[in-house]
Design an enzyme around this catalytic site. Structure first.
Site, PDB file in Angstrom:
ATOM      1  CD  GLU A   1      -8.001   5.572   1.042  1.00 15.78           C
ATOM      2  OE1 GLU A   1      -8.142   6.121  -0.071  1.00 15.78           O
ATOM      3  OE2 GLU A   1      -7.125   4.722   1.252  1.00 15.78           O
TER       4      GLU A   1
ATOM      5  CD  GLU B  37      -8.469  -0.379  -3.679  1.00 19.76           C
ATOM      6  OE1 GLU B  37      -8.750  -1.559  -3.370  1.00 19.76           O
ATOM      7  OE2 GLU B  37      -8.179  -0.028  -4.835  1.00 19.76           O
TER       8      GLU B  37
END
Length: 348
Positions: free
Chosen positions: A174, A317
């Site tokens: 994300e 991430e």
């Protein structure tokens, strides 16, 4: 809602028979029983997920969902909101933390705009924007129930598209400035924790302002009153679009018997949403690392999953999940390349 319901109905149990056979073989590999620790457990779980005694994980991808958050206006982030779009563009360039680790792990990074505040028109970024960031959850619901469902279904659609391409190992990632705030809210609601117990510094938010961040989360929960047993209600009231997308990937992985590696704190919050929607999804998840974020351990305990790595990481991430790809692949190599005592001509 139809896609979500159909996906949930497809999620079954792990194949106990194949797991038992795999465990028996692993126990008889040319080594002391249990001496390769978690590697042994991983490959047994993979066999139960895939229904294959010799599972493969040679086609790997991390799906990174990017979105902004209306609660940013409450002063709960140390970085400007523009960083969300800048970093999303950097995923395409291959220069972020998860990109570097994905290259080493021979995995693809798939960035998705599911709710960035700006329009992002760049080849290589999948545009599935539901809205231009969530609403401010400290003043009302982060999104409507319909938008929450749509975010989950976007995750399902993208995961299933990748699975059709032959992906046999997925991870969730994300990007969204201040998304530790909704993640802390989710863990607080589901675990019944006071917000201050699960509120950390995220992307270097000042320690002396954590009480403010926790108070914003407390206010959001009090105003919205999310139902702790309703994953969609929690997501819509105090969640994020990228969190919904990741939950969708997890549900799609389970429905299609493809393992999904969970990253750190924010991915764990998404896993909790998926678990509340369908508890059997937990069996298809592989936790990667103990995030250094304050609420991460409590989130993992709520799931009943113990991460394999403790690296003091908190980048997000999908970076920790991609790092764990190497461990998962090592487990498969152990199963495929080692011989048994019988095959070695040794009687024990």
């Amino acid at each position: 809602m139809d896609l979500l319901n159909q996906t949930v109905k497809k999620i079954g149990k792990l194949d106990d028979e194949i797991m038992e056979k795999t465990r028996k073989r692993v126990d008889n590999l040319i080594k002391p029983i249990g001496s390769l620790g978690k590697l042994e457990d991983i490959v047994v779980k993979l066999s139960g997920i895939t229904k294959k005694p010799f599972p493969k994980v040679d086609n790997k991808a991390v799906i990174v969902f990017a979105a902004d958050h209306g609660v940013y206006e409450e002063g709960v982030a140390a970085y400007p909101q523009e960083v969300t779009v800048i970093q999303t563009l950097n995923f395409v360039k291959g220069v972020t933390g998860v990109c570097a680790l994905a290259k080493q792990a021979r995995a693809d990074v798939i960035p998705v705009d599911i709710g960035i505040k700006e329009d992002v028109k760049e080849e290589g970024i999948i545009n599935r924007k539901i809205k231009y960031g969530t609403d401010n959850m400290a003043k009302g619901p982060a999104m409507s129930r319909e938008e929450a469902i749509k975010s989950i279904e976007v995750g399902i659609e993208i995961a299933e598209k990748e699975i059709k391409k032959g992906r046999n190992l997925l991870a969730t990632g994300e990007m969204g400035i201040c998304n530790t705030t909704p993640s802390s809210a989710i863990v607080s609601v589901i675990g019944g924790y006071a917000p201050i117990e699960v509120t950390g510094k995220g992307a270097n938010y000042p320690e002396d302002k954590l009480l403010h961040k926790a108070s914003v989360i407390k206010r959001a929960i009090e105003i919205n009153k999310p139902d702790p047993e309703d994953g969609i209600d929690i997501l819509s009231k105090v969640g994020g679009l990228e969190i919904g997308g990741m939950a969708g990937v997890m549900l799609a992985g389970a429905a299609n018997r493809v393992p999904v590696v969970v990253d750190g704190f924010i991915s764990t919050a998404a896993a909790l949403i998926a678990y509340k929607i369908e508890p059997k999804v937990k069996d298809y998840l592989i936790p990667s690392h103990f995030s250094a974020e304050k609420g991460a351990i409590k989130g993992s305990k709520l799931l009943g999953l113990r991460p394999m790595l403790d690296m003091d990481m908190r980048l997000g991430e999908g970076s920790g999940a991609v790092l764990a790809f190497n461990i998962v692949e090592a487990a498969v190599y152990m199963n495929n390349e080692m011989i048994t005592f019988e095959e070695a001509g040794i009687n024990v």
